[in-house]
Design an enzyme around this catalytic site. Sequence first.
Site, short mmCIF file in Angstrom:
data_model
loop_
_atom_site.label_atom_id
_atom_site.label_comp_id
_atom_site.label_asym_id
_atom_site.label_seq_id
_atom_site.Cartn_x
_atom_site.Cartn_y
_atom_site.Cartn_z
N ASN A 130 -4.01 -5.46 -1.04
CA ASN A 130 -2.83 -4.90 -0.92
C ASN A 130 -1.82 -5.20 -2.15
OD1 ASN A 130 -2.03 -7.54 -0.46
ND2 ASN A 130 -0.05 -6.98 -0.13
N HIS A 141 -2.31 -0.98 -11.69
CA HIS A 141 -3.28 -1.76 -11.05
C HIS A 141 -3.58 -3.12 -11.84
CE1 HIS A 141 -3.97 0.72 -7.53
NE2 HIS A 141 -3.54 1.78 -8.41
#
Length: 367
Positions: A130, A141
């Site tokens: 998550n 990311h």
Amino acid sequence: RYQTNSQQYQAEQVPQYHQMVNAAQYAERPVEDKIMTDLSVHQDPYLDQPQQLHQLSAQPPALPTTPAKGKKRGRPPKGEGKEKTEAEESAKKAKRMLDRFNGMSVEEVMARKLPDIITHNLDMLIIGINPGLLSAYKGRHYPNPGNHFWKCLYLSGLTEEQLNHMHDQTLPERYGIGFTNMVERTTPGSKDLSNKEIREGGHQLLEKLQKYRPLIAVFNGKCIYETFCKEIFGVKAKNLEFGLQPYKVPETETVCYLMPSSSPRCAQFPRAQDKVHFFIKLKELRDQMKGVVRTQEIQETNYSFDLTVAKEDAKRLAIKEEQHDPGYEETCAQGSHQNSLDQVSDNWWTMQPFADQIPDIRCSNSN
């Protein structure tokens, strides 16, 4: 007379003592004593103020002053110092959080979501558990500088240059790599997720995989795959080994690949160089499935971590790279290459590609 003078002398020297002790007696002297009344010169001068002396004697002695606050000596009460320290630490932590997220509170950052970078025909889909706070705040990311993902991606040869989180949206087109998470909710840590959220996230991940059908589903961490395996395949994973897994995603040809978490908190593999081996094997699996490399080596590989195997892979890559150098054979014959490697400092390891860190053994074999 001697006794009288002595008493009179003592009364003059210590008048307050007679005030406190004999004030009541002087106040109640009989009126019939005319001699003392007439001889006022011998009367005690302090007897004219009996009421005032009585008030003075009733005042309590002054207590010693206490030191100012903050300068009290001795130990503080039990627990007082600890509570103060905890309060100060909480205030400092809150300030660091505000500075870290440019004035945003943790609650505001947790309300953000990290969008997936996913499309059809991907070679591999990187699956995290998550989004963390920093990922949600930056909308990228693996933005944490301590995370080993981008470094291992380059050292293994999956990317041609060293990239970072700012390049994440370019990876699907350039390298066929996408990103997603099992659970969409942002939390400070994965431990803040409930078991129900993780189980439901497994089924949501299955829908994504069946829709986009990547070549390889790469699970970044054991915890993610253990839950996915139990929820989707109905198998309780025991003694999981890293690497290619025996199950494919239902109704697809997508294979599952398990690698250690790229987080620096991974206790089993705390350094980036410990994880590069699994990125190298991931690259070989991709090449084999795409037909780039025709070899059965990938099926014979034991995917449990083996430092010897990792070094052999790096040596093999290093030899191939050096064979393209016109002066390679001459350098090998003179043995100067081996001497230069012997003088490499320890810090050079983290600054150079993984393959360059292993000494070449080609020269020693020829001798």
